[in-house]
Motif scaffolding. Structure first.
Motif, PDB file in Angstrom:
ATOM      1  N   ALA A 175       6.115   6.885  10.646  1.00  0.00           N
ATOM      2  CA  ALA A 175       5.411   6.977  11.930  1.00  0.00           C
ATOM      3  C   ALA A 175       4.446   5.818  12.134  1.00  0.00           C
ATOM      4  CB  ALA A 175       4.655   8.300  12.013  1.00  0.00           C
ATOM      5  N   GLY A 176       4.277   4.983  11.105  1.00  0.00           N
ATOM      6  CA  GLY A 176       3.401   3.821  11.219  1.00  0.00           C
ATOM      7  C   GLY A 176       1.926   4.134  11.093  1.00  0.00           C
ATOM      8  N   ILE A 177       1.594   5.187  10.325  1.00  0.00           N
ATOM      9  CA  ILE A 177       0.201   5.619  10.193  1.00  0.00           C
ATOM     10  C   ILE A 177      -0.261   5.456   8.747  1.00  0.00           C
ATOM     11  CG2 ILE A 177      -1.430   7.486  10.648  1.00  0.00           C
ATOM     12  CD1 ILE A 177       0.769   8.833  12.318  1.00  0.00           C
ATOM     13  N   ASP A 178      -1.488   4.967   8.551  1.00  0.00           N
ATOM     14  CA  ASP A 178      -2.061   4.892   7.209  1.00  0.00           C
ATOM     15  C   ASP A 178      -2.109   6.282   6.589  1.00  0.00           C
ATOM     16  OD1 ASP A 178      -2.465   2.193   7.478  1.00  0.00           O
ATOM     17  OD2 ASP A 178      -4.621   2.331   7.853  1.00  0.00           O
ATOM     18  N   CYS A 179      -1.847   6.348   5.282  1.00  0.00           N
ATOM     19  CA  CYS A 179      -1.795   7.645   4.604  1.00  0.00           C
ATOM     20  C   CYS A 179      -2.603   7.620   3.319  1.00  0.00           C
ATOM     21  CB  CYS A 179      -0.350   8.022   4.295  1.00  0.00           C
ATOM     22  SG  CYS A 179      -0.167   9.664   3.554  1.00  0.00           S
ATOM     23  N   ALA A 180      -3.478   8.592   3.169  1.00  0.00           N
ATOM     24  CA  ALA A 180      -4.200   8.822   1.922  1.00  0.00           C
ATOM     25  C   ALA A 180      -3.519   9.973   1.191  1.00  0.00           C
ATOM     26  CB  ALA A 180      -5.669   9.169   2.196  1.00  0.00           C
ATOM     27  N   VAL A 181      -3.089   9.731  -0.032  1.00  0.00           N
ATOM     28  CA  VAL A 181      -2.457  10.773  -0.837  1.00  0.00           C
ATOM     29  C   VAL A 181      -3.486  11.325  -1.808  1.00  0.00           C
ATOM     30  CG1 VAL A 181      -0.702  11.278  -2.569  1.00  0.00           C
ATOM     31  CG2 VAL A 181      -0.144   9.811  -0.629  1.00  0.00           C
ATOM     32  N   VAL A 182      -3.737  12.622  -1.697  1.00  0.00           N
ATOM     33  CA  VAL A 182      -4.698  13.277  -2.589  1.00  0.00           C
ATOM     34  C   VAL A 182      -3.966  13.821  -3.804  1.00  0.00           C
ATOM     35  CG1 VAL A 182      -4.543  15.519  -1.389  1.00  0.00           C
ATOM     36  CG2 VAL A 182      -6.602  14.938  -2.697  1.00  0.00           C
ATOM     37  N   HIS A 183      -4.617  13.728  -4.954  1.00  0.00           N
ATOM     38  CA  HIS A 183      -3.996  14.170  -6.200  1.00  0.00           C
ATOM     39  C   HIS A 183      -3.685  15.665  -6.169  1.00  0.00           C
ATOM     40  CE1 HIS A 183      -3.146  14.374 -10.494  1.00  0.00           C
ATOM     41  NE2 HIS A 183      -3.880  15.465 -10.528  1.00  0.00           N
ATOM     42  N   ASN A 184      -2.480  16.002  -6.596  1.00  0.00           N
ATOM     43  CA  ASN A 184      -2.054  17.390  -6.732  1.00  0.00           C
ATOM     44  C   ASN A 184      -1.233  17.476  -8.017  1.00  0.00           C
ATOM     45  OD1 ASN A 184      -0.436  19.798  -6.582  1.00  0.00           O
ATOM     46  ND2 ASN A 184      -0.807  19.884  -4.390  1.00  0.00           N
ATOM     47  N   GLU A 185      -1.622  18.348  -8.914  1.00  0.00           N
ATOM     48  CA  GLU A 185      -0.934  18.458 -10.197  1.00  0.00           C
ATOM     49  C   GLU A 185       0.556  18.736 -10.017  1.00  0.00           C
ATOM     50  OE1 GLU A 185      -1.945  18.060 -13.352  1.00  0.00           O
ATOM     51  OE2 GLU A 185      -3.953  17.459 -12.743  1.00  0.00           O
ATOM     52  N   PHE A 186       0.902  19.502  -9.005  1.00  0.00           N
ATOM     53  CA  PHE A 186       2.288  19.923  -8.826  1.00  0.00           C
ATOM     54  C   PHE A 186       3.183  18.757  -8.419  1.00  0.00           C
ATOM     55  CE2 PHE A 186       5.739  22.050  -6.400  1.00  0.00           C
ATOM     56  CZ  PHE A 186       6.228  22.846  -7.423  1.00  0.00           C
ATOM     57  N   THR A 187       2.668  17.847  -7.609  1.00  0.00           N
ATOM     58  CA  THR A 187       3.491  16.754  -7.077  1.00  0.00           C
ATOM     59  C   THR A 187       3.149  15.397  -7.686  1.00  0.00           C
ATOM     60  OG1 THR A 187       1.931  16.438  -5.252  1.00  0.00           O
ATOM     61  CG2 THR A 187       3.801  17.912  -4.859  1.00  0.00           C
ATOM     62  N   GLN A 188       2.318  15.352  -8.699  1.00  0.00           N
ATOM     63  CA  GLN A 188       1.759  14.088  -9.180  1.00  0.00           C
ATOM     64  C   GLN A 188       2.809  13.089  -9.677  1.00  0.00           C
ATOM     65  OE1 GLN A 188      -0.637  14.390 -12.745  1.00  0.00           O
ATOM     66  NE2 GLN A 188       0.431  16.222 -13.433  1.00  0.00           N
ATOM     67  N   ALA A 189       3.990  13.554 -10.089  1.00  0.00           N
ATOM     68  CA  ALA A 189       5.014  12.646 -10.623  1.00  0.00           C
ATOM     69  C   ALA A 189       5.843  11.978  -9.525  1.00  0.00           C
ATOM     70  CB  ALA A 189       5.934  13.403 -11.580  1.00  0.00           C
ATOM     71  N   GLN A 190       5.634  12.349  -8.271  1.00  0.00           N
ATOM     72  CA  GLN A 190       6.415  11.753  -7.189  1.00  0.00           C
ATOM     73  C   GLN A 190       5.957  10.317  -6.910  1.00  0.00           C
ATOM     74  OE1 GLN A 190       6.278  14.488  -3.846  1.00  0.00           O
ATOM     75  NE2 GLN A 190       7.667  15.914  -4.830  1.00  0.00           N
ATOM     76  N   ASP A 191       6.769   9.589  -6.164  1.00  0.00           N
ATOM     77  CA  ASP A 191       6.514   8.183  -5.881  1.00  0.00           C
ATOM     78  C   ASP A 191       5.572   8.035  -4.684  1.00  0.00           C
ATOM     79  OD1 ASP A 191       6.527   5.469  -5.480  1.00  0.00           O
ATOM     80  OD2 ASP A 191       8.634   5.336  -4.884  1.00  0.00           O
ATOM     81  N   PHE A 192       4.370   7.523  -4.953  1.00  0.00           N
ATOM     82  CA  PHE A 192       3.384   7.325  -3.890  1.00  0.00           C
ATOM     83  C   PHE A 192       3.027   5.845  -3.724  1.00  0.00           C
ATOM     84  CE2 PHE A 192       2.263  11.705  -5.478  1.00  0.00           C
ATOM     85  CZ  PHE A 192       2.803  12.373  -4.388  1.00  0.00           C
ATOM     86  N   SER A 193       3.946   4.983  -4.081  1.00  0.00           N
ATOM     87  CA  SER A 193       3.657   3.546  -4.060  1.00  0.00           C
ATOM     88  C   SER A 193       3.387   3.017  -2.647  1.00  0.00           C
ATOM     89  CB  SER A 193       4.807   2.768  -4.707  1.00  0.00           C
ATOM     90  OG  SER A 193       6.044   3.046  -4.070  1.00  0.00           O
ATOM     91  N   ASP A 194       3.846   3.705  -1.624  1.00  0.00           N
ATOM     92  CA  ASP A 194       3.628   3.254  -0.242  1.00  0.00           C
ATOM     93  C   ASP A 194       2.344   3.793   0.377  1.00  0.00           C
ATOM     94  OD1 ASP A 194       5.929   1.715  -0.141  1.00  0.00           O
ATOM     95  OD2 ASP A 194       7.175   3.355   0.600  1.00  0.00           O
ATOM     96  N   ALA A 195       1.573   4.551  -0.390  1.00  0.00           N
ATOM     97  CA  ALA A 195       0.337   5.115   0.144  1.00  0.00           C
ATOM     98  C   ALA A 195      -0.690   4.017   0.416  1.00  0.00           C
ATOM     99  CB  ALA A 195      -0.245   6.134  -0.823  1.00  0.00           C
ATOM    100  N   THR A 196      -1.428   4.146   1.501  1.00  0.00           N
ATOM    101  CA  THR A 196      -2.516   3.221   1.803  1.00  0.00           C
ATOM    102  C   THR A 196      -3.679   3.458   0.854  1.00  0.00           C
ATOM    103  OG1 THR A 196      -1.882   3.497   4.132  1.00  0.00           O
ATOM    104  CG2 THR A 196      -3.898   2.265   3.685  1.00  0.00           C
ATOM    105  N   TYR A 197      -3.931   4.735   0.521  1.00  0.00           N
ATOM    106  CA  TYR A 197      -4.999   5.111  -0.395  1.00  0.00           C
ATOM    107  C   TYR A 197      -4.494   6.191  -1.346  1.00  0.00           C
ATOM    108  CZ  TYR A 197      -7.685   3.214   3.563  1.00  0.00           C
ATOM    109  OH  TYR A 197      -8.151   2.438   4.585  1.00  0.00           O
ATOM    110  N   ARG A 198      -4.986   6.165  -2.570  1.00  0.00           N
ATOM    111  CA  ARG A 198      -4.784   7.254  -3.532  1.00  0.00           C
ATOM    112  C   ARG A 198      -6.158   7.803  -3.868  1.00  0.00           C
ATOM    113  NH1 ARG A 198      -0.124   7.018  -6.660  1.00  0.00           N
ATOM    114  NH2 ARG A 198      -0.816   9.074  -7.414  1.00  0.00           N
ATOM    115  N   ILE A 199      -6.352   9.099  -3.697  1.00  0.00           N
ATOM    116  CA  ILE A 199      -7.661   9.696  -3.938  1.00  0.00           C
ATOM    117  C   ILE A 199      -7.533  10.893  -4.869  1.00  0.00           C
ATOM    118  CG2 ILE A 199      -8.629   8.893  -1.758  1.00  0.00           C
ATOM    119  CD1 ILE A 199      -8.165  11.650  -0.575  1.00  0.00           C
ATOM    120  N   ARG A 200      -8.595  11.159  -5.600  1.00  0.00           N
ATOM    121  CA  ARG A 200      -8.603  12.298  -6.518  1.00  0.00           C
ATOM    122  C   ARG A 200      -9.009  13.586  -5.810  1.00  0.00           C
ATOM    123  NH1 ARG A 200      -6.046  12.364 -11.173  1.00  0.00           N
ATOM    124  NH2 ARG A 200      -7.421  14.088 -11.738  1.00  0.00           N
ATOM    125  N   ALA A 201      -9.827  13.467  -4.770  1.00  0.00           N
ATOM    126  CA  ALA A 201     -10.333  14.652  -4.079  1.00  0.00           C
ATOM    127  C   ALA A 201     -10.596  14.319  -2.615  1.00  0.00           C
ATOM    128  CB  ALA A 201     -11.621  15.141  -4.735  1.00  0.00           C
TER     129      ALA A 201
END
Length: 211
Positions: A175-201
């Motif tokens: 959609a062309g929108i910046d995305c912050a991916v918040v840490h989640n134990e359940f999904t943590q192994a997925q590929d988030f290399s395209d995220a604009t931000y990675r955050i713990r909380a």
């Protein structure tokens, strides 16, 4: 500065991802099929899930339709009885509401969503909610987030998506929108290399929004 925030629901505002998987696992066990978690997470990134594995295992469509009802019963029971709160969410939303308008864009069915938020206090911070019933093509297709942009009348550059899954990230990126991916134990192994931000909380969002 970001003026609009679009939140995913499950795994971001409430801790429900595992219970959805577990409900499907229990339903498939009734027909002797084991739901593989690693494959489930891989499928999830492409908008697939429980019933993809069921079909590959030879479960027929009629049985799958029956098991979907069973899964939904298990899941809603977990929503009523299991602890799904994420600490600090209300405080973060209260702070963010001083800087941005907010909405929820979720793949949850409306019935599940309403059960989750019956008395949680989160919705008072939101301008609107888009549930699975409100669009045609689900994540990872961009339609859910494009629809939300249109509803707000928002510019992409002024908007931030908050996700916890690769499926949701792919939807935001498409959609062309910046995305912050918040840490989640359940999904943590997925590929988030395209995220604009990675955050713990979620508490880290205020700094991002105010930049």
């Amino acid at each position: 500065m970001k003026k609009f925030i679009l939140f995913d629901n499950d795994g971001v505002l409430v801790d429900t991802e595992y219970w959805y998987y577990e409900a499907g696992e229990r339903a498939l066990a009734e027909v002797g099929v084991a739901l593989d978690l690693e494959q489930y997470l891989k499928d999830m990134a492409h908008g697939l899930g429980t019933w993809h594995q069921a079909a590959l295992a030879g479960v027929d469509d009629v049985t799958i339709d029956r098991l979907k009802i069973v899964r939904n019963v298990y899941y809603q029971d977990s929503l009523r009885t299991e602890p799904i709160e994420i600490d600090g969410v209300l405080d973060v939303l209260d702070e963010l509401s001083k800087h941005a308008r907010m909405a929820i864009v979720t793949t949850s069915k409306r019935s599940d969503f309403e059960l989750i938020h019956a008395d949680r206090g989160i919705l008072r911070f939101m301008d609107f909610v888009l549930a699975r019933d409100d669009y045609v093509r689900p994540k990872p297709h961009p339609e859910p987030y494009v629809t939300a942009l249109e509803r707000f009348g928002a510019d992409r550059a002024e908007t931030l998506v908050v996700e916890d899954s690769a499926r949701g990230l792919r939807s935001a990126v498409a959609a062309g929108i910046d995305c912050a991916v918040v840490h989640n134990e359940f999904t943590q192994a997925q590929d988030f290399s395209d995220a604009t931000y990675r955050i713990r909380a979620l508490s880290e969002l205020t700094e991002i929004v105010r930049r």
